[in-house]
Design an enzyme around this catalytic site. Sequence first.
Site, short mmCIF file in Angstrom:
data_model
loop_
_atom_site.label_atom_id
_atom_site.label_comp_id
_atom_site.label_asym_id
_atom_site.label_seq_id
_atom_site.Cartn_x
_atom_site.Cartn_y
_atom_site.Cartn_z
N GLY A 45 0.83 -1.20 0.00
CA GLY A 45 0.00 0.00 0.00
C GLY A 45 0.86 1.24 0.00
O GLY A 45 1.98 1.23 0.55
N GLN A 50 3.13 9.96 0.71
CA GLN A 50 4.40 9.26 0.93
C GLN A 50 5.41 9.55 -0.19
O GLN A 50 6.60 9.28 -0.04
CB GLN A 50 4.17 7.76 1.07
CG GLN A 50 3.41 7.37 2.33
CD GLN A 50 3.23 5.88 2.44
OE1 GLN A 50 2.23 5.33 1.98
NE2 GLN A 50 4.20 5.19 3.01
N CYS A 95 5.39 0.13 7.35
CA CYS A 95 5.11 1.26 6.46
C CYS A 95 6.39 1.61 5.70
O CYS A 95 7.47 1.69 6.31
CB CYS A 95 4.65 2.45 7.30
SG CYS A 95 4.33 3.94 6.34
N LEU A 96 6.26 1.86 4.40
CA LEU A 96 7.44 2.22 3.61
C LEU A 96 8.04 3.54 4.07
O LEU A 96 9.21 3.81 3.80
CB LEU A 96 7.06 2.30 2.12
CG LEU A 96 6.74 0.94 1.46
CD1 LEU A 96 6.16 1.15 0.08
CD2 LEU A 96 7.99 0.07 1.40
N HIS A 137 -4.85 1.97 7.34
CA HIS A 137 -3.47 2.45 7.44
C HIS A 137 -3.22 3.57 6.42
O HIS A 137 -2.68 4.63 6.75
CB HIS A 137 -2.50 1.27 7.21
CG HIS A 137 -1.07 1.64 7.17
ND1 HIS A 137 -0.16 1.27 8.15
CD2 HIS A 137 -0.33 2.37 6.28
CE1 HIS A 137 1.03 1.75 7.87
NE2 HIS A 137 0.96 2.42 6.72
N GLU A 138 -3.63 3.31 5.16
CA GLU A 138 -3.36 4.30 4.10
C GLU A 138 -4.22 5.55 4.26
O GLU A 138 -3.77 6.67 3.98
CB GLU A 138 -3.59 3.68 2.72
CG GLU A 138 -2.70 2.48 2.39
CD GLU A 138 -1.21 2.75 2.58
OE1 GLU A 138 -0.78 3.91 2.49
OE2 GLU A 138 -0.48 1.77 2.86
N HIS A 141 -2.71 8.10 6.46
CA HIS A 141 -1.72 8.96 5.79
C HIS A 141 -2.38 10.22 5.21
O HIS A 141 -1.80 11.30 5.21
CB HIS A 141 -1.03 8.22 4.64
CG HIS A 141 0.07 7.30 5.07
ND1 HIS A 141 1.23 7.74 5.67
CD2 HIS A 141 0.22 5.96 4.95
CE1 HIS A 141 2.02 6.72 5.92
NE2 HIS A 141 1.44 5.61 5.49
C1 Y12 Z 1 -1.08 -4.17 6.69
C2 Y12 Z 1 -0.28 -3.31 7.37
C3 Y12 Z 1 0.22 -2.19 6.77
C4 Y12 Z 1 -0.13 -1.88 5.48
C5 Y12 Z 1 0.37 -0.64 4.86
C6 Y12 Z 1 1.30 -0.87 3.72
N1 Y12 Z 1 2.61 -1.17 4.18
C7 Y12 Z 1 3.58 -1.60 3.37
O1 Y12 Z 1 3.36 -1.77 2.20
C8 Y12 Z 1 4.90 -1.84 3.98
C9 Y12 Z 1 5.91 -2.29 3.26
C10 Y12 Z 1 7.27 -2.47 3.75
C11 Y12 Z 1 8.20 -3.02 2.88
C12 Y12 Z 1 9.52 -3.18 3.28
O2 Y12 Z 1 10.47 -3.66 2.41
C13 Y12 Z 1 10.74 -5.01 2.29
O3 Y12 Z 1 10.12 -5.82 2.93
C14 Y12 Z 1 11.80 -5.40 1.35
C15 Y12 Z 1 9.91 -2.80 4.52
O4 Y12 Z 1 11.26 -3.05 4.76
C16 Y12 Z 1 12.00 -2.46 5.71
O5 Y12 Z 1 11.49 -1.73 6.47
C17 Y12 Z 1 13.42 -2.72 5.79
C18 Y12 Z 1 9.00 -2.25 5.39
C19 Y12 Z 1 7.67 -2.08 5.00
C20 Y12 Z 1 -0.93 -2.75 4.80
C21 Y12 Z 1 -1.41 -3.88 5.41
CO CO Z 2 2.25 3.72 5.62
#
Ligand code: Y12
Ligand code: CO
Length: 171
Positions: A45, A50, A95-96, A137-138, A141
């Site tokens: 997401g 962001q 969260c990214l 979550h989104e 933001h």
């Molecule tokens: C459930 C909970 C939160 C959400 C919101 C969307 N969150 C993400 O998309 C998070 C992505 C994310 C990706 C990462 O990178 C890797 O895994 C390679 C990451 O990595 C690091 O922090 C090092 C952290 C978060 C949706 C549903």
């Molecule tokens: Co986020």
Amino acid sequence: MLLPIITYPNKLLKNISDDVVLFDSQLHAFLDNMYETMMHSNGIGLAAIQVAMPIRALILCIPDEEGNQDPNNTLEIINPRIVNPNGKTTYQEGCLSVPGFYEDIERYETLTLHYHDRHGVECSLQADELLSIAIQHEMDHLDGKLFIDHLSYSRRKKFEKEHKKALKEKK
Ligand code: Y12
Ligand code: CO
């Protein structure tokens, strides 16, 4: 085109985003870039703020049971509004914009969402499980809120300490 993702504690993340009023080719190109950026960063997401764009737009691509993200399942959600939220559920969120941190956050279990698609067409969906959590979550933001803003005082202090340490180690 890949867009740079801004990270905590960038103050832009506190912005309250504005409604989208023009559903034009510029918006479509921006949504395409958001998608590319999210997939490149292994996200599920991403909200427009962001990538430093304060508009009420977000994208989601929820993985299936095997963890695969099908581009056809991408949702582009513009000017969203939650109605009829129900129940409570807890999930370890990431969260990214807060890389490397994951915390249990309580959200509504199910909800109905009214929103516009990229063409400005009014849509609605019913959400549960990961989709419901990701939407909430989104949408936070869009109102300048991060998942860490939901933490208790003591868990937030612990986060700040770990974040400080992580920044030092990165230098
Ligand atoms: C459930 C909970 C939160 C959400 C919101 C969307 N969150 C993400 O998309 C998070 C992505 C994310 C990706 C990462 O990178 C890797 O895994 C390679 C990451 O990595 C690091 O922090 C090092 C952290 C978060 C949706 C549903
Ligand atoms: Co986020």
